[in-house]
Motif scaffolding. Structure first.
Motif, PDB file in Angstrom:
ATOM      1  N   UNK A  21       0.702  -1.316  -0.035  1.00 12.72           N
ATOM      2  CA  UNK A  21       0.042  -0.136   0.040  1.00 12.72           C
ATOM      3  C   UNK A  21       0.884   1.259  -0.042  1.00 12.72           C
ATOM      4  N   UNK A  22       1.923   1.277   0.797  1.00 15.53           N
ATOM      5  CA  UNK A  22       2.778   2.470   0.995  1.00 15.53           C
ATOM      6  C   UNK A  22       3.622   2.588  -0.515  1.00 15.53           C
ATOM      7  N   UNK A  23       3.943   1.363  -1.032  1.00 12.49           N
ATOM      8  CA  UNK A  23       4.618   1.623  -2.066  1.00 12.49           C
ATOM      9  C   UNK A  23       3.790   2.090  -3.245  1.00 12.49           C
ATOM     10  N   UNK A  24       2.643   1.595  -3.437  1.00 16.03           N
ATOM     11  CA  UNK A  24       1.627   2.114  -4.546  1.00 16.03           C
ATOM     12  C   UNK A  24       1.694   3.672  -4.526  1.00 16.03           C
ATOM     13  N   UNK A  25       1.703   4.481  -3.333  1.00 18.34           N
ATOM     14  CA  UNK A  25       1.767   5.520  -3.007  1.00 18.34           C
ATOM     15  C   UNK A  25       2.909   6.483  -3.477  1.00 18.34           C
ATOM     16  N   UNK A  95       3.702 -10.148  -8.173  1.00 17.06           N
ATOM     17  CA  UNK A  95       3.520  -8.951  -7.755  1.00 17.06           C
ATOM     18  C   UNK A  95       1.951  -8.526  -7.776  1.00 17.06           C
ATOM     19  N   UNK A  96       1.304  -8.926  -8.804  1.00 17.13           N
ATOM     20  CA  UNK A  96       0.062  -8.645  -9.149  1.00 17.13           C
ATOM     21  C   UNK A  96      -0.775  -9.279  -8.088  1.00 17.13           C
ATOM     22  N   UNK A  97      -0.460 -10.442  -7.656  1.00 19.47           N
ATOM     23  CA  UNK A  97      -1.228 -10.963  -6.480  1.00 19.47           C
ATOM     24  C   UNK A  97      -1.411 -10.583  -5.345  1.00 19.47           C
ATOM     25  N   UNK A  98      -0.148  -9.637  -5.056  1.00 18.14           N
ATOM     26  CA  UNK A  98      -0.080  -8.786  -3.890  1.00 18.14           C
ATOM     27  C   UNK A  98      -0.793  -7.462  -3.954  1.00 18.14           C
ATOM     28  N   UNK A  99      -1.083  -6.990  -5.211  1.00 16.92           N
ATOM     29  CA  UNK A  99      -1.998  -5.745  -5.238  1.00 16.92           C
ATOM     30  C   UNK A  99      -1.228  -4.500  -5.605  1.00 16.92           C
ATOM     31  N   UNK A 100       0.204  -4.836  -6.032  1.00 15.13           N
ATOM     32  CA  UNK A 100       1.187  -3.923  -6.396  1.00 15.13           C
ATOM     33  C   UNK A 100       0.537  -3.203  -7.908  1.00 15.13           C
ATOM     34  N   UNK A 101       0.776  -2.146  -7.955  1.00 16.07           N
ATOM     35  CA  UNK A 101      -0.130  -1.477  -9.324  1.00 16.07           C
ATOM     36  C   UNK A 101       1.153  -1.552 -10.477  1.00 16.07           C
TER      37      UNK A 101
END
Length: 204
Positions: A21-25, A95-101
């Motif tokens: 979540x932090x990385x996506x931001x 990484x897609x499975x983790x929800x990373x954009x």
């Protein structure tokens, strides 16, 4: 509680999902941070100095704790990728499975494609743990007991693991610990060893 699908490599711990979540931001320059992480991952020192971490915290507009979560989790992703010998396509899927954009997936893939081989080679010749296995001693232990129905036998094996400190140049510091295995314990243990050997072979 950790969540892990059948074909999922990364354990979805609370910390890892928080890091995602932090990385996506993060807005920009994340690939440069990943480059530093993957280049220093095999070393036994901190990747960023205190001054650099303070600068990164300010630049990314995150707390020191959140920055540590980002660095630790990114390191974990690269370590597991090296351990499992992931190619770029498989890493992207994980990484897609983790929800990373997609933007951050591209950052990971870009760095992984450039540094995967060197990281794997560096990890082969370095130890993540300060302790290394030096020797193994073993013996079979037979216990017998008597009852009204006859004799009962309980066969176990005792393993003594001798460890040395990888940072002790004189190899004078040694630790020993003994583990007792039942027949089933030993069977399960060697099944896991076989799987580890298979994964190591995939990295060679």
């Amino acid at each position: 509680m950790e969540k892990k699908a059948e074909n999922q490599i990364f354990n979805q711990t609370k910390q890892l999902l928080e890091a995602i979540n932090l990385i996506n931001g993060i807005k920009d320059k994340f690939s440069l941070i990943l480059k530093r992480i993957v280049e220093g991952l095999h070393l036994k020192t901190r990747i960023f100095s205190e001054k650099e971490e303070l600068q990164l915290s300010t630049m990314l507009k995150v707390s020191q704790k959140d920055l540590d979560t980002i660095i630790t989790s990114s390191s974990y992703i690269f370590q597991q990728s090296a351990y499992h010998g992931l190619n770029a396509k498989n890493l992207a899927a994980q990484l897609q499975l983790l929800g990373l954009n997609q933007e951050k997936i591209n950052d990971f893939i870009s760095v992984w494609q450039k540094f995967a081989n060197s990281l794997i080679e560096n990890l082969k010749v370095s130890s993540i743990s300060p302790k290394e296995l030096q020797d193994v001693n073993w013996r079979v232990h037979l216990k017998t007991s008597h009852s009204k129905t006859g004799h009962a036998k309980d066969v176990t094996s005792l393993f003594e693991f001798v460890l040395n400190d990888s940072e002790d140049l004189n190899q004078e510091k040694k630790d020993k610990f003994v583990v007792e295995f039942s027949h089933q314990n030993l069977f399960d243990f060697f099944e896991k060893i076989d799987r580890i050997q298979e994964q190591l072979d995939n990295l060679l």
